[in-house]
Motif scaffolding. Structure first.
Motif, short mmCIF file in Angstrom:
data_model
loop_
_atom_site.label_atom_id
_atom_site.label_comp_id
_atom_site.label_asym_id
_atom_site.label_seq_id
_atom_site.Cartn_x
_atom_site.Cartn_y
_atom_site.Cartn_z
N LYS A 1 -84.11 -7.87 -13.43
CA LYS A 1 -84.91 -7.84 -12.29
C LYS A 1 -85.27 -7.35 -11.52
CE LYS A 1 -88.12 -11.88 -13.29
NZ LYS A 1 -89.07 -12.97 -12.52
N ALA A 2 -83.17 -7.52 -11.50
CA ALA A 2 -82.90 -6.80 -10.44
C ALA A 2 -82.55 -5.47 -10.30
CB ALA A 2 -80.68 -6.96 -10.75
N ARG A 3 -83.31 -4.83 -11.64
CA ARG A 3 -82.49 -3.61 -11.54
C ARG A 3 -84.05 -2.69 -10.72
NH1 ARG A 3 -82.71 -4.78 -17.64
NH2 ARG A 3 -81.14 -4.56 -18.23
N SER A 4 -85.20 -3.54 -10.50
CA SER A 4 -85.67 -2.71 -9.15
C SER A 4 -85.22 -3.07 -8.02
CB SER A 4 -87.29 -3.73 -8.76
OG SER A 4 -86.50 -4.98 -8.69
N LEU A 5 -84.47 -3.39 -7.70
CA LEU A 5 -83.79 -3.05 -6.30
C LEU A 5 -82.90 -1.45 -6.32
CD1 LEU A 5 -81.99 -6.97 -5.76
CD2 LEU A 5 -84.09 -5.96 -5.19
N ASP A 6 -82.61 -1.27 -4.90
CA ASP A 6 -82.32 0.04 -4.44
C ASP A 6 -80.18 0.12 -4.95
OD1 ASP A 6 -82.02 2.61 -3.10
OD2 ASP A 6 -80.38 1.50 -1.49
N ALA A 7 -80.37 1.09 -5.74
CA ALA A 7 -78.96 1.22 -5.51
C ALA A 7 -77.67 0.90 -5.13
CB ALA A 7 -78.24 2.40 -6.58
N ASP A 8 -77.92 1.17 -3.93
CA ASP A 8 -77.22 0.97 -2.48
C ASP A 8 -77.49 -0.52 -2.26
OD1 ASP A 8 -75.87 3.62 -2.45
OD2 ASP A 8 -77.55 3.64 -1.40
N LEU A 9 -78.34 -0.81 -2.26
CA LEU A 9 -78.40 -3.38 -2.13
C LEU A 9 -77.26 -3.38 -2.48
CD1 LEU A 9 -79.57 -4.93 0.28
CD2 LEU A 9 -81.73 -5.19 -1.80
N VAL A 10 -77.58 -3.00 -3.70
CA VAL A 10 -76.65 -3.72 -5.70
C VAL A 10 -75.64 -3.81 -4.98
CG1 VAL A 10 -76.39 -3.79 -7.66
CG2 VAL A 10 -78.84 -3.27 -6.72
N GLU A 11 -75.05 -2.54 -4.69
CA GLU A 11 -73.83 -1.65 -4.24
C GLU A 11 -72.90 -3.44 -3.76
OE1 GLU A 11 -70.93 1.25 -3.97
OE2 GLU A 11 -72.17 1.66 -4.48
N THR A 12 -73.61 -3.01 -2.08
CA THR A 12 -73.59 -4.21 -0.95
C THR A 12 -73.29 -5.54 -1.43
OG1 THR A 12 -74.08 -2.03 0.57
CG2 THR A 12 -74.47 -4.26 1.51
N LEU A 13 -74.18 -5.77 -2.21
CA LEU A 13 -74.66 -7.28 -2.45
C LEU A 13 -73.08 -7.62 -3.61
CD1 LEU A 13 -78.65 -7.35 -2.99
CD2 LEU A 13 -76.72 -8.64 -1.47
N TRP A 14 -73.23 -6.31 -4.29
CA TRP A 14 -71.44 -7.06 -5.04
C TRP A 14 -70.74 -7.21 -4.56
CZ3 TRP A 14 -71.73 -9.98 -9.14
CH2 TRP A 14 -72.67 -9.60 -10.56
N GLU A 15 -70.76 -6.54 -3.04
CA GLU A 15 -69.32 -6.42 -2.70
C GLU A 15 -69.10 -7.41 -1.52
OE1 GLU A 15 -66.92 -4.73 -2.08
OE2 GLU A 15 -67.35 -3.76 -3.93
N LEU A 16 -70.24 -7.91 -1.14
CA LEU A 16 -70.12 -9.44 -0.07
C LEU A 16 -70.46 -10.72 -0.73
CD1 LEU A 16 -71.76 -10.86 2.03
CD2 LEU A 16 -73.92 -10.60 0.86
N THR A 17 -70.35 -10.80 -2.56
CA THR A 17 -69.64 -11.43 -3.56
C THR A 17 -68.95 -11.73 -3.67
OG1 THR A 17 -72.68 -11.59 -3.93
CG2 THR A 17 -70.12 -12.86 -5.83
#
Length: 108
Positions: A30-46
Motif C-alpha cells: 500500500k505504501a507504493r501509493s505514497l510520494d517517492a520523496d515522502l517515502v525517502e524522507t520517512l526512511w531517513e527518519l526511521t
C-alpha cells in the motif's frame, strides 16, 4: 512520541490496522501509493531517529539512545510537518487561522 504521530498518520492514510512500525508500513504494498520523496524522507527518519529511540528499559542510559533537547525539538518539528503532510494527503486538514483558546483564556 513524535514518530508515533507519523506512524499513526500513515496507518490512517493507508488504512492499515495493527502494531506496525514506520519501516514495516513502508515495506507493505500500500505504501507504493505514497510520494517517492515522502517515502525517502520517512526512511531517513526511521534510520536516524525512530529505530534509535526504541529501546528496552535496560538500555535507557546507554549511549546513542539519548537525544539532546535541540535534537528532540528538531525531530518534533520534522514529525509534525510530515504528519501534517500525510494527513493533508488523506483529506484531513486543520485551519491554523482559527483561535485555539477562548477569549477569556487568551486575556489571562
Amino acid at each position: 512520541m513524535s514518530c508515533l504521530h507519523v506512524e499513526n498518520s500513515l496507518k490512517g492514510q493507508l488504512q492499515i490496522d495493527g502494531p506496525l512500525s514506520i519501516g514495516m508500513i513502508l515495506k507493505r504494498g500500500k505504501a507504493r501509493s505514497l510520494d517517492a520523496d515522502l517515502v525517502e524522507t520517512l526512511w531517513e527518519l526511521t534510520k536516524a531517529v525512530y529505530n534509535k529511540s526504541k529501546h528496552t528499559i535496560e538500555d535507557t542510559y546507554a549511549e546513542g539512545h539519548m537525544f539532546s533537547i535541540a535534537d528532540s525539538l528538531a525531530v518534533y518539528l520534522i514529525c509534525r510537518t510530515l504528519g501534517s503532510r500525510i494527513l493533508k494527503d488523506s483529506g484531513i486538514t486543520t485551519k491554523y487561522d482559527e483561535l485555539v483558546f477562548d477569549k477569556e483564556f487568551r486575556a489571562a
